[in-house]
Design a protein around this motif. Structure first.
Motif: not given
Length: 190
Positions: A6-12, A18-25, A82-86, A97-99
């Motif tokens: 559960x902790x590993x999932x929460x970290x993911x 954080x990635x979404x916040x980086x895109x918004x920034x 494709x976006x999620x896999x990079x 948030x919707x590229x």
């Protein structure tokens, strides 16, 4: 479920946030909304919808709309994968948030709705025409977007991969529609 899992999932989930916040920034800090590319993406969203409003065969509205919805959902899932896999992304999104919004929900599905409508109204082969259009988009339009810096591909992805993904979406969208038409015909009461 173990606490460690559960902790590993929460970290993911936190990394995803954080990635979404980086895109918004990125979007805000670089004032993407002031760029030519941003407004071109807005055009890709709005203009096809206006064209569709006037060009869609109103006598087949729900039929073509269902096809368009099926195509859109399959295409959006493929694009999100494709976006999620990079594998690819869009540096000038309308909404960070919707590229792929403009292409996923408007331009590409509407092109295929109109091609499908053409094949129906002129008794042409759906697969031939849609695969030709997929090739034009994959090997013509997408390279143009890459050249303009509006679409980025990463890792081993190339235009052939894009073409294959379009082809899969084309086939599955048609199969979904055909299955629903078959069920409707089979169980329709006169």
């Amino acid at each position: 479920m173990s606490k460690g899992l559960v902790k590993e999932f929460d970290k993911t989930v936190k990394l995803n946030e954080e990635a979404h916040h980086a895109l918004i920034s990125y979007w805000k800090d670089n004032e993407i909304y002031l760029s030519f590319e941003f407004w071109l993406m807005v055009t890709f969203l709005v203009v096809p919808l206006i064209i569709l409003f006037f060009k869609i065969d109103k006598s087949k509205l729900f039929f073509l709309g269902f096809y368009g919805y099926s195509f859109h959902m399959l295409f959006a899932y493929t694009d999100a994968y494709g976006r999620n896999m990079g594998y690819w992304n869009y540096p000038f999104p309308i909404f960070p948030i919707l590229p792929g919004l403009a292409l996923d929900t408007s331009l590409i599905p509407i092109i295929f709705i109109l091609v499908y409508q053409y094949t129906l109204n002129h008794k042409k082969n759906y697969y031939v025409y849609t695969i030709i259009v997929a090739a034009i988009i994959s090997f013509g339009f997408k390279p143009m977007l890459v050249g303009m810096g509006m679409f980025r591909m990463f890792k081993e992805i190339n235009y052939l991969h894009l073409f294959i993904s379009y082809t899969i979406v084309i086939i599955l969208a048609k199969v979904i529609v055909d299955v629903f038409l078959w069920v409707e015909k089979r169980y329709k009461k006169d």
